[in-house]
Write an enzyme that holds these catalytic residues in place. Structure first.
Site, PDB file in Angstrom:
ATOM      1  CB  CYS A 269     -58.289   5.568 -97.579  1.00  0.00           C
ATOM      2  SG  CYS A 269     -59.479   5.187 -98.854  1.00  0.00           S
TER       3      CYS A 269
ATOM      4  CB  CYS B 209     -61.860   6.841 -97.604  1.00  0.00           C
ATOM      5  SG  CYS B 209     -61.358   5.113 -97.679  1.00  0.00           S
TER       6      CYS B 209
END
Ligand SMILES: [Zn+2]
Length: 148
Positions: free
Chosen positions: A68, A71
């Site tokens: 991700c 993230c």
């Protein structure tokens, strides 16, 4: 994974390197100068109850995954927050790929999903990355409303 992790944290006040456990009764302090240390721990399905739910301080939960991109942007900001708020909060990072039960419990359909937990209860929730000042405002608000 599944084992309790602990890290080495360098005290920003005196430079002493301290070992900080993933779970503890109080909040970590420097062994030399006794200033609060930033508390950053990893947790998964097996350790989350002990590391996050049982914490005596508000817990910022970072539900993330290695693939991700947002993230990876938000993690350093959260770590900075943990340093700024040393002694007041704990940052717990959960890799959702390795923690399906935690992911399901918090209905983390999109990541990063960020939570502020107090005594295992969700006090605030945010989905998606945000810059540090916005995260700081979000956490400050959650701490203000969550404090008895
Ligand atoms: Zn120190």
């Amino acid at each position: 994974m599944g084992a309790m992790t602990s890290g080495q944290v360098r005290c920003e006040h005196c430079g002493q390197v301290n070992r900080v456990p993933a779970a503890a009764a109080g909040t970590p302090r420097c062994g030399k100068c006794h200033q609060p240390l930033p508390w950053i721990a990893d947790a998964d399905d097996t350790t989350f109850a002990e590391v996050a739910d049982a914490a005596k301080v508000p817990v910022i939960v970072d539900l993330w995954a290695p693939w991700c991109g947002p993230c990876r942007m938000v993690s350093p900001a959260l770590e900075q927050l943990a340093r700024d708020l040393a002694g007041q909060v704990k940052l717990v990072k959960v890799n959702v790929d390795e923690s399906p039960r935690i992911s399901q419990r918090f209905e983390a359909q999109a990541i990063p999903t960020l939570l502020v937990l107090r005594g295992g209860q969700v006090a605030a929730r945010q989905t998606g990355a945000a810059p540090l000042p916005a995260l700081r405002a979000w956490v400050d608000k959650a701490l203000a409303t969550a404090t008895p």
